[in-house]
Design a protein around this motif. Structure first.
Motif, PDB file in Angstrom:
ATOM      1  N   GLN A  33     -17.845  47.679  -2.526  1.00 28.96           N
ATOM      2  CA  GLN A  33     -18.937  48.280  -3.133  1.00 28.96           C
ATOM      3  C   GLN A  33     -19.550  47.929  -4.269  1.00 28.96           C
ATOM      4  O   GLN A  33     -18.378  47.337  -4.871  1.00 28.96           O
ATOM      5  CB  GLN A  33     -18.543  49.538  -2.520  1.00 28.96           C
ATOM      6  CG  GLN A  33     -19.727  50.863  -2.870  1.00 28.96           C
ATOM      7  CD  GLN A  33     -19.017  52.259  -2.330  1.00 28.96           C
ATOM      8  OE1 GLN A  33     -17.991  52.302  -2.111  1.00 28.96           O
ATOM      9  NE2 GLN A  33     -19.805  53.037  -1.988  1.00 28.96           N
ATOM     10  N   LEU A  34     -20.850  48.485  -4.029  1.00 22.02           N
ATOM     11  CA  LEU A  34     -21.756  47.720  -5.273  1.00 22.02           C
ATOM     12  C   LEU A  34     -21.629  49.184  -6.117  1.00 22.02           C
ATOM     13  O   LEU A  34     -21.701  49.983  -5.154  1.00 22.02           O
ATOM     14  CB  LEU A  34     -22.856  46.850  -5.217  1.00 22.02           C
ATOM     15  CG  LEU A  34     -23.163  45.678  -4.724  1.00 22.02           C
ATOM     16  CD1 LEU A  34     -24.445  45.198  -4.558  1.00 22.02           C
ATOM     17  CD2 LEU A  34     -21.876  45.346  -5.887  1.00 22.02           C
ATOM     18  N   PRO A  35     -22.084  49.294  -7.822  1.00 23.32           N
ATOM     19  CA  PRO A  35     -22.211  50.766  -7.829  1.00 23.32           C
ATOM     20  C   PRO A  35     -23.138  51.097  -7.105  1.00 23.32           C
ATOM     21  O   PRO A  35     -23.970  50.104  -7.224  1.00 23.32           O
ATOM     22  CB  PRO A  35     -21.930  50.458  -9.689  1.00 23.32           C
ATOM     23  CG  PRO A  35     -21.825  48.790  -9.768  1.00 23.32           C
ATOM     24  CD  PRO A  35     -21.212  48.148  -8.280  1.00 23.32           C
ATOM     25  N   SER A  36     -23.753  52.697  -8.272  1.00 26.46           N
ATOM     26  CA  SER A  36     -24.735  52.853  -7.229  1.00 26.46           C
ATOM     27  C   SER A  36     -26.151  52.752  -8.094  1.00 26.46           C
ATOM     28  O   SER A  36     -25.517  52.570  -8.692  1.00 26.46           O
ATOM     29  CB  SER A  36     -24.872  54.703  -7.502  1.00 26.46           C
ATOM     30  OG  SER A  36     -24.364  55.076  -8.605  1.00 26.46           O
ATOM     31  N   VAL A  37     -26.736  52.908  -7.198  1.00 26.84           N
ATOM     32  CA  VAL A  37     -28.414  52.695  -8.391  1.00 26.84           C
ATOM     33  C   VAL A  37     -27.896  53.265  -9.673  1.00 26.84           C
ATOM     34  O   VAL A  37     -28.109  52.586 -10.813  1.00 26.84           O
ATOM     35  CB  VAL A  37     -29.871  52.802  -7.971  1.00 26.84           C
ATOM     36  CG1 VAL A  37     -30.770  52.470  -8.754  1.00 26.84           C
ATOM     37  CG2 VAL A  37     -29.519  51.375  -7.036  1.00 26.84           C
ATOM     38  N   ALA A  41     -27.087  51.533 -13.548  1.00 23.86           N
ATOM     39  CA  ALA A  41     -28.261  51.448 -14.111  1.00 23.86           C
ATOM     40  C   ALA A  41     -28.013  51.729 -15.870  1.00 23.86           C
ATOM     41  O   ALA A  41     -28.062  50.639 -17.185  1.00 23.86           O
ATOM     42  CB  ALA A  41     -29.536  51.929 -14.419  1.00 23.86           C
ATOM     43  N   LYS A  42     -26.912  52.663 -15.952  1.00 27.46           N
ATOM     44  CA  LYS A  42     -25.839  52.436 -16.855  1.00 27.46           C
ATOM     45  C   LYS A  42     -25.021  51.670 -17.267  1.00 27.46           C
ATOM     46  O   LYS A  42     -25.206  51.875 -18.576  1.00 27.46           O
ATOM     47  CB  LYS A  42     -25.484  54.749 -16.189  1.00 27.46           C
ATOM     48  CG  LYS A  42     -24.688  55.200 -17.049  1.00 27.46           C
ATOM     49  CD  LYS A  42     -24.056  56.825 -16.604  1.00 27.46           C
ATOM     50  CE  LYS A  42     -22.461  57.176 -17.404  1.00 27.46           C
ATOM     51  NZ  LYS A  42     -21.983  58.003 -17.525  1.00 27.46           N
ATOM     52  N   GLN A  43     -24.430  51.399 -16.672  1.00 27.87           N
ATOM     53  CA  GLN A  43     -23.934  50.082 -17.016  1.00 27.87           C
ATOM     54  C   GLN A  43     -24.512  49.173 -17.467  1.00 27.87           C
ATOM     55  O   GLN A  43     -24.118  48.482 -18.989  1.00 27.87           O
ATOM     56  CB  GLN A  43     -23.100  49.243 -15.393  1.00 27.87           C
ATOM     57  CG  GLN A  43     -21.675  50.462 -15.089  1.00 27.87           C
ATOM     58  CD  GLN A  43     -21.844  49.841 -13.561  1.00 27.87           C
ATOM     59  OE1 GLN A  43     -21.376  48.039 -13.641  1.00 27.87           O
ATOM     60  NE2 GLN A  43     -20.390  50.516 -13.082  1.00 27.87           N
ATOM     61  N   HIS A  44     -25.495  48.965 -17.281  1.00 28.55           N
ATOM     62  CA  HIS A  44     -25.909  48.069 -18.427  1.00 28.55           C
ATOM     63  C   HIS A  44     -27.263  47.756 -19.429  1.00 28.55           C
ATOM     64  O   HIS A  44     -28.455  46.861 -19.565  1.00 28.55           O
ATOM     65  CB  HIS A  44     -27.098  46.689 -16.807  1.00 28.55           C
ATOM     66  CG  HIS A  44     -25.477  46.330 -16.119  1.00 28.55           C
ATOM     67  ND1 HIS A  44     -24.978  44.752 -16.412  1.00 28.55           N
ATOM     68  CD2 HIS A  44     -24.843  45.777 -14.888  1.00 28.55           C
ATOM     69  CE1 HIS A  44     -23.882  44.484 -15.862  1.00 28.55           C
ATOM     70  NE2 HIS A  44     -24.137  45.364 -14.303  1.00 28.55           N
ATOM     71  N   LEU A  45     -27.554  49.541 -19.276  1.00 26.74           N
ATOM     72  CA  LEU A  45     -28.383  49.805 -19.873  1.00 26.74           C
ATOM     73  C   LEU A  45     -30.097  49.529 -18.934  1.00 26.74           C
ATOM     74  O   LEU A  45     -30.557  49.146 -19.835  1.00 26.74           O
ATOM     75  CB  LEU A  45     -28.373  49.688 -21.474  1.00 26.74           C
ATOM     76  CG  LEU A  45     -27.288  49.487 -22.103  1.00 26.74           C
ATOM     77  CD1 LEU A  45     -26.766  49.205 -23.059  1.00 26.74           C
ATOM     78  CD2 LEU A  45     -26.542  51.801 -21.942  1.00 26.74           C
ATOM     79  N   LEU A  46     -30.410  49.677 -17.396  1.00 26.20           N
ATOM     80  CA  LEU A  46     -31.451  50.026 -17.399  1.00 26.20           C
ATOM     81  C   LEU A  46     -31.969  50.422 -16.857  1.00 26.20           C
ATOM     82  O   LEU A  46     -31.531  51.550 -16.637  1.00 26.20           O
ATOM     83  CB  LEU A  46     -31.209  48.755 -16.036  1.00 26.20           C
ATOM     84  CG  LEU A  46     -30.419  47.241 -16.433  1.00 26.20           C
ATOM     85  CD1 LEU A  46     -29.907  46.204 -15.499  1.00 26.20           C
ATOM     86  CD2 LEU A  46     -31.879  46.428 -17.565  1.00 26.20           C
ATOM     87  N   ASN A  47     -33.283  50.877 -16.056  1.00 19.66           N
ATOM     88  CA  ASN A  47     -34.238  52.189 -15.710  1.00 19.66           C
ATOM     89  C   ASN A  47     -33.915  51.309 -13.873  1.00 19.66           C
ATOM     90  O   ASN A  47     -33.692  50.574 -13.593  1.00 19.66           O
ATOM     91  CB  ASN A  47     -35.477  51.603 -15.487  1.00 19.66           C
ATOM     92  CG  ASN A  47     -36.263  52.262 -14.639  1.00 19.66           C
ATOM     93  OD1 ASN A  47     -36.412  53.160 -13.903  1.00 19.66           O
ATOM     94  ND2 ASN A  47     -37.413  53.211 -15.926  1.00 19.66           N
ATOM     95  N   PRO A  48     -32.956  52.722 -13.671  1.00 17.08           N
ATOM     96  CA  PRO A  48     -32.638  53.013 -12.228  1.00 17.08           C
ATOM     97  C   PRO A  48     -34.252  52.481 -11.122  1.00 17.08           C
ATOM     98  O   PRO A  48     -33.079  51.924 -10.668  1.00 17.08           O
ATOM     99  CB  PRO A  48     -32.863  54.743 -11.962  1.00 17.08           C
ATOM    100  CG  PRO A  48     -32.182  54.915 -13.193  1.00 17.08           C
ATOM    101  CD  PRO A  48     -33.003  53.918 -14.429  1.00 17.08           C
ATOM    102  N   ASN A  49     -35.165  52.262 -12.185  1.00 11.55           N
ATOM    103  CA  ASN A  49     -35.810  51.630 -10.833  1.00 11.55           C
ATOM    104  C   ASN A  49     -35.332  50.221 -11.215  1.00 11.55           C
ATOM    105  O   ASN A  49     -36.351  49.048 -10.068  1.00 11.55           O
ATOM    106  CB  ASN A  49     -37.927  51.734 -11.123  1.00 11.55           C
ATOM    107  CG  ASN A  49     -38.195  53.283 -11.256  1.00 11.55           C
ATOM    108  OD1 ASN A  49     -37.505  54.330  -9.839  1.00 11.55           O
ATOM    109  ND2 ASN A  49     -38.630  53.938 -11.557  1.00 11.55           N
ATOM    110  N   THR A  50     -35.519  49.151 -11.840  1.00  7.43           N
ATOM    111  CA  THR A  50     -35.186  47.806 -11.921  1.00  7.43           C
ATOM    112  C   THR A  50     -33.428  47.704 -11.170  1.00  7.43           C
ATOM    113  O   THR A  50     -34.110  46.954 -10.345  1.00  7.43           O
ATOM    114  CB  THR A  50     -34.788  47.812 -13.254  1.00  7.43           C
ATOM    115  OG1 THR A  50     -35.646  47.734 -14.191  1.00  7.43           O
ATOM    116  CG2 THR A  50     -34.229  46.349 -13.752  1.00  7.43           C
TER     117      THR A  50
END
Length: 119
Positions: A33-37, A41-50
């Motif tokens: 299982q991959l992390p949720s969107v 996003a939180k783990q990699h400091l990204l926008n959830p849309n990305t």
């Protein structure tokens, strides 16, 4: 998987490539299982849309699947999907080579050389 925040490559493309590499190297396995969107996003400091864009691209390529209400999982990589992905990459390389003035004949000779001397 690392996201390079100073690279010129789009974040979603880095994420797509990172997941593919993790699958190829056995870091991610079938049905992991991959992390949720939001979590990714939180783990990699990204926008959830990305992250969502990356996940959609990975789903289109059948690398992952999303089960509504359950999560996102790694798919089994089939020989057909691997061949298809390799063919796309080869098309990109041939296109880049043509733009750089490398002929198809020269590319063919490179492949012949590689056949005798694998990387």
């Amino acid at each position: 998987m690392q996201i390079d925040h100073v690279s010129g490559q789009p974040y979603y493309a880095q994420l797509v490539e990172g997941v593919k590499q993790d699958v190829a190297h056995g870091i991610l396995r079938v049905d992991d299982q991959l992390p949720s969107v939001r979590e990714m996003a939180k783990q990699h400091l990204l926008n959830p849309n990305t992250v969502s864009k990356a996940y959609k691209q990975l789903e289109t390529q059948q690398i992952i699947r999303t089960v509504p209400g359950k999560g996102t999982y790694v798919n089994a990589v089939t020989p057909t999907s691997v061949r298809s992905e390799l063919q796309k990459k080869l098309q990109q390389i041939v296109s880049q080579a043509q733009q750089a003035g490398v002929s198809f004949t020269e590319l063919h000779s490179w492949l012949d050389q590689m056949e005798g001397n694998p990387l």
